[in-house]
Design a protein around this motif. Sequence first.
Motif, short mmCIF file in Angstrom:
data_model
loop_
_atom_site.label_atom_id
_atom_site.label_comp_id
_atom_site.label_asym_id
_atom_site.label_seq_id
_atom_site.Cartn_x
_atom_site.Cartn_y
_atom_site.Cartn_z
N PRO A 287 0.70 -1.10 -0.12
CA PRO A 287 -0.44 -0.31 -0.36
C PRO A 287 1.19 1.42 0.29
O PRO A 287 1.99 1.18 0.54
N ILE A 288 0.41 2.40 -0.88
CA ILE A 288 0.96 3.27 -0.80
C ILE A 288 0.76 4.45 0.51
O ILE A 288 -0.66 4.48 0.86
N PRO A 289 1.62 4.87 1.60
CA PRO A 289 0.99 5.33 2.69
C PRO A 289 0.54 6.58 2.26
O PRO A 289 0.93 7.35 1.95
N ALA A 290 -0.59 6.88 3.49
CA ALA A 290 -1.04 8.28 3.28
C ALA A 290 -0.22 9.79 3.59
O ALA A 290 0.27 9.70 4.00
N LEU A 291 -0.33 10.38 2.24
CA LEU A 291 -0.08 11.47 2.81
C LEU A 291 0.38 12.05 3.96
O LEU A 291 1.16 13.00 5.00
N ALA A 292 -0.30 12.31 4.60
CA ALA A 292 -1.15 12.60 6.35
C ALA A 292 -0.17 12.21 7.37
O ALA A 292 0.48 12.58 8.36
N GLY A 293 0.91 11.03 7.37
CA GLY A 293 1.18 10.38 7.41
C GLY A 293 2.68 11.28 7.72
O GLY A 293 3.41 11.06 8.41
#
Lengths: 466, 466
Positions: A287-293
């Motif tokens: 999965p591609i981690p969220a920008l928020a993380g």
Amino acid sequence: MQQTSWLAFSIDRSAKIPVFEQICAAIRGRVVSGGLTEGTALPATRVFATELGVSRSTVVTAYEQLVAEGYLRSRQGSGYAVCTISETEPNPSPVPSIRPAEDTALPPIPFEIGQPDTRLFPHRQWAKSVARVCRTNPEAMLAGGTSFGNPALRQAIAAHVAEWRGIDAAPHQVIVTAGSADALEICMSVLAEAGDQIGLESPGYLPARHFAKMRGLKSVYMQIDDQGAELPLGTPKFVVLTPSHQYPLGGAMSPGRRLEFIQCAESTGAWIVEDDYDSEFRYAGRPIPALAGFDRMNRTIYVGSFSKIFSNALRLGYLIVPDILLDRFRAAIKRSGVKASYMPQQALAEFMTSGEFYRHLRRVRRVYGERRKHLVDQLSREFAMFGTFEDHQAGMHIAFHLNDGLSDKTIACRASDAGIAVQPLSALSGKPYSMNGLALGFCGYTEDEADSALEKLKTCITKSVG
Amino acid sequence: MQQTSWLAFSIDRSAKIPVFEQICAAIRGRVVSGGLTEGTALPATRVFATELGVSRSTVVTAYEQLVAEGYLRSRQGSGYAVCTISETEPNPSPVPSIRPAEDTALPPIPFEIGQPDTRLFPHRQWAKSVARVCRTNPEAMLAGGTSFGNPALRQAIAAHVAEWRGIDAAPHQVIVTAGSADALEICMSVLAEAGDQIGLESPGYLPARHFAKMRGLKSVYMQIDDQGAELPLGTPKFVVLTPSHQYPLGGAMSPGRRLEFIQCAESTGAWIVEDDYDSEFRYAGRPIPALAGFDRMNRTIYVGSFSKIFSNALRLGYLIVPDILLDRFRAAIKRSGVKASYMPQQALAEFMTSGEFYRHLRRVRRVYGERRKHLVDQLSREFAMFGTFEDHQAGMHIAFHLNDGLSDKTIACRASDAGIAVQPLSALSGKPYSMNGLALGFCGYTEDEADSALEKLKTCITKSVG
């Protein structure tokens, strides 16, 4: 011929009942009559598909539907086997059937985007979670929450985004909303006022443009290149991004571009609203981690949704908000009123913590993966003369770019007359950028349904040539 | 002294647990332990109140709570008696207790307006309706509806407004919404565009003003006289009226004024949005029929709510819409997305058709009637030197008009510091009209809670004099 002896039956292609449902009905009948006993292995999907003369994914869909209903279980790495009904449910319920209610018979419309296949939904397991709340904690359906939602659900969401999206957020930062559209509306009412500029992707999510217009916000559009959205011109108060899986084109934003957006937000005091609408659906790779993380919840407000995994009917989504903004979000929700129903929240929390939610997610991901592959194969084989597409191995639809001379709007109109729902990319574009193509959802219907819809689509496109 | 021998216990006034809950806990304990057997008559409320040294309405609240939970039943005209637990529930559930969830302990705030007492809610009966859906028709929680909602609920609502509000509407005219605020927002998006005039009552419902402002609509205010709202100046696209029980002043609109509004709407092509927010609560006389019934659903859109009867937490309200507008409402909801959760709808339909809903409504009306009377008595006795009020024998709050020299906003600030929530009428007024007074809710808390809050309020007002 050995295996057909006990499970053979003939498919009626002229019937109004979908083929996969005919398979379900046949198997259900034999389980209930005792003809199929506990532990019996079902024929392998490929074998059975060949026998019945249907595609393999139709058989997979039927089996998964029966897993969801509790008739079958999938054995790790070795196909499917029969459960007894009592194994799945102490008090056997009347057999749920897929029957249209009066005046509401809405069969899935092929290619409609963002639509999960609700026929795959594990209604019984969900009903069990709800029934458990009714039995053990009835008050939790209506009492015990704040305007930000049910505490148990907020905790389950924080755990979900930590594991699935790489976001380190505390439950108090989670706000339960009535779907992601409600979440976007709340962001707009907190982060900007009439006359302010905001940045929206082009092409992008139409309701965002609609909400902005209704509030008198000035939309500045951001073009999409191969790294994702480009930084906007002007000084928007906030930008709405889909960095994990651009809507509707499908690519992921590059790490460099992510950093540029974060630095720009920091230096101008702007905010990033990350609409992570279908990020749970990746069919290959990590999965591609969220920008928020990546941003450590500093300048980013995260919008998540249960509609894609679960069902639009639940109407639940969520926001994850930087601490510094929580009071402003609370005040805005107080002004406009809470829209999210409190009632399903405790049951959803239990559905998530019990693991049922994730079993369902893995199940539909498997089915949607097959459906995606089927659509990709068909497009490569049958539609190459009309245009091109990229397969991002993610999401719920594919963006097909049309060759010059073909108008996406004309084709979409014809398609709509033919009962299929392709979304023209030009309608999702904002000035001065435009695109000519079709977004084709692949989740809500079976391969068989796809095949007949693709034939119709081909006719529509062919008629539009010249 | 005879009766005290078996049910006497002492109230701990220093405990954090409310007095009525202490009474509930004591009775629950004795039912569960078998000390109180099936059919035993409870002490009469007046007698028991005297014994315990609490007000009668505290005892009534405790008894009604236990009726809601299934421990007691009320015997027509002759007090309350013990049920066995098995009489109310085939599989006895763990005893529900009113326990605050972590970080969410929100005791009722005295005088807050529009708040029902959720402690009176029949959580068990509601849980039974939900559990029945889980058992017999699990799919109805998520499937089978349109963007207008669940067919069974739309039918139950049409039957409800026919009987209770004198409105003759078909189920296809009913739209389920996420509460009445959502309903109002949908009306605004359908009936007017930025720059248009709309008519709002002054004083009136604040969220309506907020939504109008957010959409760039120009609010024209209508003053309230003894016949209700006056016809607005200008040419509004629609007016929002509360004809059954003006919000927040409380009077009903006269038949003559109703006719003027209908004729004016007909001649100018305007619409009337009837916000019938708490019309089920009348404590004397016959219900006042809705304007929408009088108008035969010609120029009127009706907004109803379950929040007042049921709980804010359900987030369900509804619209009833003239046939000619249905397509426009459908398109607007499609544009913004459905906000109402589908999941509670089938259970609510069953709760209504089974009669539980109406039993609950009658029960809370009895309790709220007592609380209203108590507030009216106290205001007449203790607050006459500060101002005046009219008792309309309806609704959920009383508007108390302050004498000159007293500022409602100053008093509201002081009250808020003291932990009570009076709403200043001036804050609900729009230019050029203003009012000076306090709206005092009387439903969400007991008489005992009212008494201590009234003392605090008196101190706040006294401090504001001179």
